[in-house]
Scaffold this motif. Structure first.
Motif, PDB file in Angstrom:
ATOM      1  N   ASN A 297       0.820  -1.216   0.000  1.00 53.30           N
ATOM      2  CA  ASN A 297       0.000   0.000   0.000  1.00 53.30           C
ATOM      3  C   ASN A 297       0.850   1.261   0.000  1.00 53.30           C
ATOM      4  O   ASN A 297       0.356   2.351  -0.291  1.00 53.30           O
ATOM      5  N   VAL A 298       2.146   1.129   0.314  1.00 55.74           N
ATOM      6  CA  VAL A 298       3.073   2.271   0.274  1.00 55.74           C
ATOM      7  C   VAL A 298       3.812   2.295  -1.057  1.00 55.74           C
ATOM      8  O   VAL A 298       3.840   3.313  -1.752  1.00 55.74           O
ATOM      9  N   ARG A 299       4.406   1.171  -1.432  1.00 51.91           N
ATOM     10  CA  ARG A 299       5.236   1.176  -2.647  1.00 51.91           C
ATOM     11  C   ARG A 299       4.404   1.270  -3.923  1.00 51.91           C
ATOM     12  O   ARG A 299       4.878   1.818  -4.927  1.00 51.91           O
ATOM     13  N   GLY A 300       3.173   0.759  -3.907  1.00 53.68           N
ATOM     14  CA  GLY A 300       2.333   0.841  -5.098  1.00 53.68           C
ATOM     15  C   GLY A 300       2.144   2.269  -5.577  1.00 53.68           C
ATOM     16  O   GLY A 300       2.416   2.577  -6.750  1.00 53.68           O
ATOM     17  N   PRO A 301       1.697   3.191  -4.707  1.00 54.15           N
ATOM     18  CA  PRO A 301       1.575   4.591  -5.124  1.00 54.15           C
ATOM     19  C   PRO A 301       2.905   5.227  -5.524  1.00 54.15           C
ATOM     20  O   PRO A 301       2.933   6.112  -6.380  1.00 54.15           O
ATOM     21  N   VAL A 302       4.011   4.774  -4.925  1.00 54.54           N
ATOM     22  CA  VAL A 302       5.323   5.304  -5.317  1.00 54.54           C
ATOM     23  C   VAL A 302       5.615   4.930  -6.764  1.00 54.54           C
ATOM     24  O   VAL A 302       6.038   5.779  -7.570  1.00 54.54           O
ATOM     25  N   PHE A 303       5.377   3.675  -7.130  1.00 59.81           N
ATOM     26  CA  PHE A 303       5.601   3.260  -8.517  1.00 59.81           C
ATOM     27  C   PHE A 303       4.652   3.996  -9.467  1.00 59.81           C
ATOM     28  O   PHE A 303       5.047   4.360 -10.582  1.00 59.81           O
ATOM     29  N   ASP A 304       3.426   4.226  -9.030  1.00 57.49           N
ATOM     30  CA  ASP A 304       2.488   4.978  -9.873  1.00 57.49           C
ATOM     31  C   ASP A 304       3.014   6.385 -10.140  1.00 57.49           C
ATOM     32  O   ASP A 304       2.972   6.878 -11.280  1.00 57.49           O
ATOM     33  N   GLN A 305       3.515   7.041  -9.091  1.00 55.72           N
ATOM     34  CA  GLN A 305       4.038   8.397  -9.257  1.00 55.72           C
ATOM     35  C   GLN A 305       5.280   8.413 -10.138  1.00 55.72           C
ATOM     36  O   GLN A 305       5.463   9.330 -10.946  1.00 55.72           O
ATOM     37  N   LEU A 306       6.120   7.423  -9.985  1.00 56.56           N
ATOM     38  CA  LEU A 306       7.308   7.339 -10.842  1.00 56.56           C
ATOM     39  C   LEU A 306       6.915   7.163 -12.306  1.00 56.56           C
ATOM     40  O   LEU A 306       7.488   7.807 -13.193  1.00 56.56           O
ATOM     41  N   ALA A 307       5.921   6.308 -12.562  1.00 52.38           N
ATOM     42  CA  ALA A 307       5.478   6.092 -13.933  1.00 52.38           C
ATOM     43  C   ALA A 307       4.918   7.369 -14.538  1.00 52.38           C
ATOM     44  O   ALA A 307       5.228   7.718 -15.695  1.00 52.38           O
ATOM     45  N   VAL A 308       4.110   8.089 -13.784  1.00 51.76           N
ATOM     46  CA  VAL A 308       3.559   9.367 -14.267  1.00 51.76           C
ATOM     47  C   VAL A 308       4.691  10.350 -14.559  1.00 51.76           C
ATOM     48  O   VAL A 308       4.684  11.057 -15.583  1.00 51.76           O
ATOM     49  N   HIS A 309       5.663  10.408 -13.658  1.00 53.34           N
ATOM     50  CA  HIS A 309       6.816  11.309 -13.811  1.00 53.34           C
ATOM     51  C   HIS A 309       7.580  10.995 -15.096  1.00 53.34           C
ATOM     52  O   HIS A 309       7.892  11.894 -15.894  1.00 53.34           O
ATOM     53  N   PHE A 310       7.849   9.717 -15.335  1.00 51.84           N
ATOM     54  CA  PHE A 310       8.605   9.335 -16.526  1.00 51.84           C
ATOM     55  C   PHE A 310       7.784   9.522 -17.801  1.00 51.84           C
ATOM     56  O   PHE A 310       8.308   9.971 -18.831  1.00 51.84           O
ATOM     57  N   LEU A 311       6.506   9.210 -17.749  1.00 55.39           N
ATOM     58  CA  LEU A 311       5.659   9.382 -18.932  1.00 55.39           C
ATOM     59  C   LEU A 311       5.528  10.855 -19.306  1.00 55.39           C
ATOM     60  O   LEU A 311       5.455  11.198 -20.491  1.00 55.39           O
ATOM     61  N   ALA A 312       5.483  11.730 -18.315  1.00 54.10           N
ATOM     62  CA  ALA A 312       5.424  13.170 -18.603  1.00 54.10           C
ATOM     63  C   ALA A 312       6.688  13.617 -19.316  1.00 54.10           C
ATOM     64  O   ALA A 312       6.637  14.411 -20.265  1.00 54.10           O
ATOM     65  N   ALA A 313       7.831  13.098 -18.879  1.00 49.63           N
ATOM     66  CA  ALA A 313       9.095  13.453 -19.537  1.00 49.63           C
ATOM     67  C   ALA A 313       9.130  12.895 -20.955  1.00 49.63           C
ATOM     68  O   ALA A 313       9.643  13.548 -21.875  1.00 49.63           O
TER      69      ALA A 313
END
Length: 325
Positions: A297-313
Motif C-alpha cells: 500500500n506504500v510502494r504501489g503509489p510510489v511506482f504509480d508516481q514514478l510512472a507518471v513522472h517518466f511518462l510526462a518526460a
C-alpha cells in the motif's frame, strides 16, 4: 566495449520472465555485471536502476515487475566492489572504491551495454542511496536521460551527534595511518540483513520484503557485502560535499524520502530538492530507507508516481522532437 553473458539468479529474482545479465569491462578493466528485463509489445522506455551500496541486480526483480506492468523495460547494475562485480580488496566482505568518481566508469559501461542491447528509449534513471550520489553526478555530467528520480539518495550520510566527529576522524585519518582498507569502528563484516532481525531494522517496515532480502542471500551468499572501507567512507563524504555544491540540473526530478530515514542525511535531501527548479520531493509517512520495498500500500503509489513522472518526460521529449522536425 567487451561484454559477455553473466550469471543471473532467476531463482531468487522474482521479476518478470526473460531477465538476463551480462559481464561488462570498464575502461579501467574492472568487470561489472548488468542485468535487464524487457517488456512485451510497446514500451514506454527503459528505467535504469542505480542501486545502493551492498545491493545487487536480483534484489530489484520485484521493482522490474512493477515497471513492466506499467510498460517499462528495466535495467540494474552490480557496481564495482559488490554483487558479482569484481571485489576490489583481498577481503571480499569489505565494500571499497579507490575514488568515488570510479563509479562513473561503471555508469559509462552500463549505458554502453544498454545501447548495444538496443534497450528502448527514452531512458530514465532512479538512484537509490549510494546510487543516488552516482546518479546525481551522472545527470550533472551526461545527457542520456529524459528524467531522473531518487529514493533515499546519499547526498549526505546520517550520523548521530556522537558518531559524526568520530566518523569524520576515521575517514580522513584512517587512510593516512594505513587503515584505509579496514572498516570503520563499530561496523560489521556481515551483511546487514543477515545479521539484523526484522524488528529494529532501518530498511523497510514490510516483513515480506525483508524476508525476501534474507532469503536471497541465504541461497546466494556470494552476493552479500559487509561494511565499507575507511577509504570508501572518505570518498563518499567528499562526493556528497561536492554534489551539494553543484547547481541542480534542469532535468525533471522526483525524489522520495521516508520520514524515518536513518541512513542518509534528510537535511541534505531537503536542501537539494528545494533548490531543484524542476524537482519534487515526496516524503513518505512512516517510511524507512527503501521506499521501493515498503508494504504494497506504500510502494504501489510510489511506482504509480514514478510512472507518471517518466511518462510526462517522455511526452515532453516527443513534443520537443516534433517541434524541431
Amino acid at each position: 566495449m567487451e561484454f559477455s553473458p553473466a550469471p543471473f539468479f532467476e531463482d531468487v529474482a522474482g521479476g518478470p520472465a526473460g531477465g538476463a545479465a551480462h559481464w561488462v569491462r570498464t575502461t579501467d578493466n574492472t568487470r561489472i555485471r548488468v542485468g535487464h528485463w524487457r517488456t512485451e509489445g510497446e514500451t514506454n522506455g527503459t528505467v535504469m536502476m542505480f542501486p545502493g551500496r551492498t545491493e545487487y541486480i536480483e534484489k530489484y526483480g520485484d521493482t522490474a515487475a512493477e515497471f513492466a506492468s506499467r510498460g517499462f523495460a528495466f535495467l540494474a547494475a552490480d557496481w564495482r566492489g559488490q554483487g558479482l562485480a569484481d571485489r576490489l580488496l583481498d577481503d571480499p566482505r569489505v565494500g571499497h572504491v579507490d575514488q568515488f568518481s570510479d563509479y562513473q566508469q561503471d555508469v559509462h559501461a552500463t549505458l554502453a551495454l544498454a545501447a548495444k542491447l538496443d534497450l528502448p528509449k527514452p531512458w530514465y534513471v532512479i538512484g537509490h542511496s549510494m546510487g543516488g550520489a552516482i546518479g546525481l553526478r551522472a545527470v550533472l555530467e551526461r545527457d542520456d536521460f529524459a528524467a531522473c528520480a531518487f529514493t533515499g539518495p546519499m547526498w549526505g550520510i546520517f550520523f548521530t551527534p556522537i558518531m559524526k566527529p568520530l566518523s569524520r576522524l576515521t575517514a580522513y585519518w584512517g587512510p593516512r595511518i594505513g587503515l584505509g582498507e579496514k572498516t570503520p569502528p563499530t561496523t560489521s563484516l556481515e551483511s546487514y540483513v543477515t545479521s539484523q532481525p526484522f524488528d529494529g531494522n532501518v530498511l523497510t517496515r514490510d516483513p515480506a520484503m525483508y524476508q525476501m532480502m534474507k532469503d536471497q542471500l541465504a541461497v546466494h551468499p556470494e552476493l552479500a557485502l559487509g561494511a565499507p572501507s575507511t577509504i570508501w567512507l572518505r570518498e563518499a563524504l567528499d562526493e556528497c560535499a561536492w554534489l551539494m555544491e553543484q547547481t541542480a540540473p534542469t532535468l525533471p526530478a522526483l525524489t522520495f524520502l521516508g520520514s524515518h530515514e536513518q541512513i542518509v542525511d534528510r537535511k541534505a535531501i531537503r536542501e537539494r530538492m528545494a533548490d531543484w527548479p524542476s524537482g519534487t520531493l515526496v516524503e513518505i509517512p512512516d517510511g524507512e530507507h527503501e521506499v521501493l520495498m515498503e508494504a504494497p500500500n506504500v510502494r504501489g503509489p510510489v511506482f504509480d508516481q514514478l510512472a507518471v513522472h517518466f511518462l510526462a518526460a517522455r511526452s515532453d521529449a516527443s513534443a520537443s522532437a516534433a517541434l524541431s522536425s
